[in-house]
Design an enzyme around this catalytic site. Structure first.
Site, PDB file in Angstrom:
ATOM      1  N   SER A  83       0.797  -1.228   0.000  1.00 49.73           N
ATOM      2  CA  SER A  83       0.000   0.000   0.000  1.00 49.73           C
ATOM      3  C   SER A  83       0.828   1.276   0.000  1.00 49.73           C
ATOM      4  O   SER A  83       0.310   2.342  -0.316  1.00 49.73           O
ATOM      5  CB  SER A  83      -0.935   0.015   1.214  1.00 49.73           C
ATOM      6  OG  SER A  83      -0.186  -0.085   2.420  1.00 49.73           O
ATOM      7  N   ASP A 129      -3.417   7.987   8.193  1.00 47.20           N
ATOM      8  CA  ASP A 129      -4.552   7.211   8.715  1.00 47.20           C
ATOM      9  C   ASP A 129      -4.189   6.181   9.778  1.00 47.20           C
ATOM     10  O   ASP A 129      -4.969   5.289  10.067  1.00 47.20           O
ATOM     11  CB  ASP A 129      -5.267   6.502   7.559  1.00 47.20           C
ATOM     12  CG  ASP A 129      -4.363   5.495   6.842  1.00 47.20           C
ATOM     13  OD1 ASP A 129      -3.195   5.334   7.248  1.00 47.20           O
ATOM     14  OD2 ASP A 129      -4.823   4.884   5.856  1.00 47.20           O
ATOM     15  N   HIS A 171      -0.338   4.752   7.321  1.00 46.42           N
ATOM     16  CA  HIS A 171       0.283   5.304   6.126  1.00 46.42           C
ATOM     17  C   HIS A 171       0.636   6.772   6.353  1.00 46.42           C
ATOM     18  O   HIS A 171       0.118   7.404   7.276  1.00 46.42           O
ATOM     19  CB  HIS A 171      -0.659   5.172   4.919  1.00 46.42           C
ATOM     20  CG  HIS A 171      -1.139   3.769   4.684  1.00 46.42           C
ATOM     21  ND1 HIS A 171      -2.353   3.318   5.162  1.00 46.42           N
ATOM     22  CD2 HIS A 171      -0.561   2.721   4.050  1.00 46.42           C
ATOM     23  CE1 HIS A 171      -2.510   2.039   4.816  1.00 46.42           C
ATOM     24  NE2 HIS A 171      -1.439   1.658   4.156  1.00 46.42           N
TER      25      HIS A 171
END
Length: 391
Positions: A60, A365, A368
């Site tokens: 991610s 968040d 990240h």
């Protein structure tokens, strides 16, 4: 001189003394025009090297839309605002408020953002590279986790080896002959990671296993990264960047999961969990050693180590020097609590809130980083001392 100072900082950041904090701030101040000019595009200084395409593998931290292309089943909120709000104005599948490091690297070399492989349509970006990274991807294959009854914790089965398999399948559409492909790949930059973080999140963050039980997993993950890098080099890659792990002890998700009443568990300057940061450094040491061995095997390939840890640790020691007045260990978007992270109300879910200015926060968040943090990291990786040999 500045190079030496920054390298020293990367090696000595774990010091607990106030004197070291003062030294760190003085040295970073010397670099202030370089590391804090967030209003200047990363591409404002062109690197000496010129790559004609970029190929990326990972999770991610560098997925530009592959997970979204399959519906983002385990994390549907990534398909909606506030993800992407800062730059794109809509959700693109990036786990941030805007650009990722891979976007800034592409920009620096005058290339467009990498299209996600699972949405590839043979459009105008075909010759400038491809992104195979997937949100939640692991370095080890999914079968490893299913065998340990940990499969339900996976966000995806598209591990690093699966991504390399996609690349091998896709490469035939680029060039008709092996000789032509090798010529093309010699002018390409390959990014293998960051990868491995999710392999650690499963036992540490989701299961809550002690670090001592997870350490034996590190050599297996390093082996998987080296195997993937080897496979890519065998396909003709001549310029390969392999990033290390970031300081996970500074993530709001870890700080929330492992809250402790023992003050000695926390770094007195950063507020990060020292034990988890030491674990990240252990991973990085093993990776560095493995890459040294790989360079001997492939002396004609330029195999670069990207020190993501060193490129980001300054945010936590002196956040305001980087413009992070909102916080370094508190998430911009989250569901409350001391670190604004709540597993029952993740960013984008009901009950969560978003900070007014993400550029003043390091973390987006809980797991990240913000576009602003990625921008600073990218500068240090492209122009600074955090890629070895230099990018």
């Amino acid at each position: 001189m500045i190079y030496i100072l920054v390298r020293c900082l990367a090696l000595t950041h774990h010091s607990r003394t106030i004197n070291m904090k003062m030294k760190f701030q003085v040295f970073v101040f010397l670099l202030f025009p370089f590391v804090t000019a967030s209003d200047v595009s990363v591409s404002s200084r062109r690197p000496y090297a010129k790559y004609e395409s970029i190929f990326n593998f990972g999770d991610s931290l560098s997925d530009t839309g592959n997970y979204l292309a399959v519906g983002a089943p385990g994390f549907p909120q990534i398909a909606h605002l506030p993800y992407g709000e800062t730059f794109f104005g809509n959700a693109t599948g990036r786990a941030s408020d805007g650009h990722l490091i891979v976007d800034f690297i592409a920009e620096a070399f005058g290339l467009p953002s990498l299209p996600p492989y699972l949405k590839q349509t043979g459009g105008p970006y075909k010759k400038t590279g491809m992104n195979f990274a997937v949100f939640g991807a692991t370095a080890l294959d999914a079968e490893f986790y299913y065998a340990k009854n940990q499969g339900p914790f996976l966000f995806t089965n598209d591990s690093l080896s699966v991504q390399v398999g996609w690349f091998k399948k896709w490469k035939s559409s680029i060039c008709t002959s092996k000789q032509e492909r090798h010529k093309y790949f010699k002018k390409s930059l390959f990014l293998v990671g960051e990868i491995g973080g999710n392999d650690y999140h499963i036992p540490l963050l989701y299961i809550g296993a002690p670090i001592e039980q997870v350490r034996p997993l590190v050599p297996l993950i390093i082996e998987a990264i080296i195997n993937a890098t080897t496979a890519i080099i065998e396909e003709g890659a001549a310029n390969v960047v392999v990033p290390g792990n970031l300081p996970i002890g500074c993530l709001p998700a870890y700080l929330t999961r492992f809250q402790s009443s023992n003050r000695s568990d926390y770094n007195p300057i950063t507020g990060c969990l020292d034990a988890f940061n030491e674990f990240s450094k252990y991973h990085n040491r093993l990776l560095i050693q493995a890459l040294k061995t790989l360079r001997k095997k492939y002396p004609r390939a330029r195999i670069m180590y990207a020190d993501y840890y060193g490129a980001s640790i300054g945010f936590y020691y002196s956040p305001k020097l980087y413009g992070f007045s909102g916080g370094s260990i508190t998430a911009c978007c989250g569901g409350g609590g001391p670190y604004n992270f709540n597993i029952s109300s993740l960013c984008g879910q009901p009950g969560s809130t978003v900070c007014d200015d993400p550029s003043t926060f390091v973390n987006w968040d809980g797991n990240h980083w913000t576009e602003a943090a990625y921008r600073h990291m990218a500068k240090g990786l492209i122009y600074g001392p955090f890629t070895s040999p230099p990018l």
